[in-house]
Design a protein around this motif. Structure first.
Motif, short mmCIF file in Angstrom:
data_model
loop_
_atom_site.label_atom_id
_atom_site.label_comp_id
_atom_site.label_asym_id
_atom_site.label_seq_id
_atom_site.Cartn_x
_atom_site.Cartn_y
_atom_site.Cartn_z
N ASN A 150 -95.78 114.92 -105.98
CA ASN A 150 -94.46 114.66 -106.57
C ASN A 150 -93.34 115.34 -105.78
N ILE A 151 -93.60 116.56 -105.33
CA ILE A 151 -92.60 117.29 -104.55
C ILE A 151 -92.31 116.55 -103.24
N VAL A 152 -93.36 116.12 -102.55
CA VAL A 152 -93.18 115.39 -101.29
C VAL A 152 -92.40 114.11 -101.52
N ILE A 153 -92.77 113.35 -102.54
CA ILE A 153 -92.10 112.09 -102.84
C ILE A 153 -90.61 112.32 -103.15
N LEU A 154 -90.33 113.31 -103.98
CA LEU A 154 -88.94 113.59 -104.33
C LEU A 154 -88.15 114.11 -103.13
N ARG A 155 -88.79 114.99 -102.34
CA ARG A 155 -88.10 115.53 -101.16
C ARG A 155 -87.80 114.41 -100.17
N LYS A 156 -88.74 113.49 -100.00
CA LYS A 156 -88.54 112.36 -99.11
C LYS A 156 -87.44 111.43 -99.62
N SER A 157 -87.19 111.49 -100.93
CA SER A 157 -86.12 110.68 -101.53
C SER A 157 -84.80 111.44 -101.55
N ASN A 158 -84.74 112.50 -100.74
CA ASN A 158 -83.52 113.30 -100.57
C ASN A 158 -83.09 114.10 -101.80
N TYR A 159 -84.05 114.41 -102.68
CA TYR A 159 -83.74 115.31 -103.80
C TYR A 159 -83.65 116.73 -103.25
N SER A 160 -82.70 117.50 -103.77
CA SER A 160 -82.56 118.90 -103.37
C SER A 160 -83.64 119.72 -104.10
N TYR A 161 -83.83 120.96 -103.65
CA TYR A 161 -84.77 121.85 -104.34
C TYR A 161 -84.38 121.99 -105.81
N LYS A 162 -83.08 122.10 -106.08
CA LYS A 162 -82.60 122.26 -107.45
C LYS A 162 -82.94 121.03 -108.29
N ASP A 163 -82.71 119.83 -107.73
CA ASP A 163 -83.03 118.59 -108.45
C ASP A 163 -84.53 118.48 -108.75
N ILE A 164 -85.34 118.83 -107.74
CA ILE A 164 -86.80 118.78 -107.93
C ILE A 164 -87.21 119.78 -108.99
N SER A 165 -86.61 120.94 -108.93
CA SER A 165 -86.91 122.00 -109.90
C SER A 165 -86.65 121.51 -111.33
N GLU A 166 -85.51 120.87 -111.54
CA GLU A 166 -85.17 120.36 -112.88
C GLU A 166 -86.10 119.21 -113.29
N LYS A 167 -86.39 118.35 -112.35
CA LYS A 167 -87.20 117.17 -112.64
C LYS A 167 -88.66 117.54 -112.98
N LEU A 168 -89.21 118.53 -112.26
CA LEU A 168 -90.62 118.91 -112.44
C LEU A 168 -90.79 120.16 -113.30
N ASN A 169 -89.66 120.71 -113.76
CA ASN A 169 -89.70 121.90 -114.60
C ASN A 169 -90.42 123.07 -113.90
N MET A 170 -89.98 123.33 -112.64
CA MET A 170 -90.52 124.45 -111.85
C MET A 170 -89.33 125.21 -111.27
N SER A 171 -89.57 126.46 -110.92
CA SER A 171 -88.49 127.23 -110.28
C SER A 171 -88.30 126.75 -108.84
N THR A 172 -87.11 126.96 -108.31
CA THR A 172 -86.85 126.56 -106.92
C THR A 172 -87.74 127.37 -105.96
N LYS A 173 -88.06 128.60 -106.34
CA LYS A 173 -88.94 129.42 -105.51
C LYS A 173 -90.34 128.80 -105.44
N THR A 174 -90.82 128.30 -106.59
CA THR A 174 -92.13 127.63 -106.62
C THR A 174 -92.11 126.38 -105.74
N ILE A 175 -91.01 125.62 -105.83
CA ILE A 175 -90.87 124.41 -105.01
C ILE A 175 -90.92 124.79 -103.53
N ASP A 176 -90.16 125.81 -103.17
CA ASP A 176 -90.13 126.25 -101.77
C ASP A 176 -91.51 126.70 -101.31
N ASN A 177 -92.20 127.49 -102.14
CA ASN A 177 -93.55 127.96 -101.79
C ASN A 177 -94.50 126.79 -101.57
N LYS A 178 -94.43 125.80 -102.45
CA LYS A 178 -95.33 124.64 -102.31
C LYS A 178 -95.02 123.84 -101.05
N ILE A 179 -93.73 123.70 -100.73
CA ILE A 179 -93.36 122.97 -99.52
C ILE A 179 -93.84 123.71 -98.27
#
Length: 196
Positions: A150-179
């Protein structure tokens, strides 16, 4: 008129002299374009743009050529033009590789689903390379967890870390770590593929 005389005139800003030299060296420029296309593949480099780059390099060769050098103008021009065309191919190749493997950048609508159908200009070597790269990306993508996909798909769709964080209910730090983890895994997988 001899080439040395034409080169002297080009140095004196004679456009007609350069047109004559360009006419003589046109086949050489196109042969370098074709040779580099066969060696490195076609990364959507326009043939006429490459010819213009070759013409610029030829003009520079005229301006830089020293008649007192042991090398003939033909040899000097050969080296200058060949280097410039090769450099353009390598720049395009690096740009293509970066776009192809980057999680963050999508150019020309390139996605995991359509990368296999990207234009190959009937170049079998490039078609094979892209097919292999596509298979590598598919295998890697299929191995990811649901959240990572989901993170890859959203990032490829030009979602920011903040947008992904809100959409997947995760912290931006978690998003960054996963990326960062995804990038490291993919790099390891790519290195393994290259060593086989």
């Amino acid at each position: 008129m001899k080439t040395k005389e034409l080169v002297r005139k080009v140095k004196a800003n004679d456009d007609e002299a350069f047109k004559e030299i360009l006419k003589q060296y046109r086949p050489m420029i196109y042969s370098f374009i074709q040779a580099n296309r066969l060696e490195h593949g076609d990364y959507s480099v326009n043939k006429e743009d490459l010819f213009q780059e070759g013409a610029i390099a030829l003009h520079q060769a005229c301006l830089l050529y020293d008649e007192n050098d042991e090398a003939s103008f033909h040899t000097f021009a050969h080296i200058v033009v060949q280097r410039r065309i090769k450099r353009i191919f390598m720049q395009q190749y690096r740009r293509y590789k970066h776009e192809f493997y980057s999680i963050d950048a999508v150019k020309d609508g390139m996605t995991y689903n359509n990368v296999a159908s990207k234009r190959t200009d009937d170049n079998p070597k490039l078609a094979y390379q892209r097919k292999e790269n596509y298979a590598l990306i598919r295998r890697y993508f299929d191995s990811l967890s649901k959240d990572e996909k989901n993170i890859v798909i959203l990032r490829k769709s030009n979602y920011s870390y903040k947008d992904i964080s809100e959409k997947l209910n995760m912290s931006t730090k978690t998003i960054d770590n996963k990326i960062q983890k995804i990038r490291r895994q993919f790099k390891k997988m790519k290195n393994l593929e290259d060593s086989e």
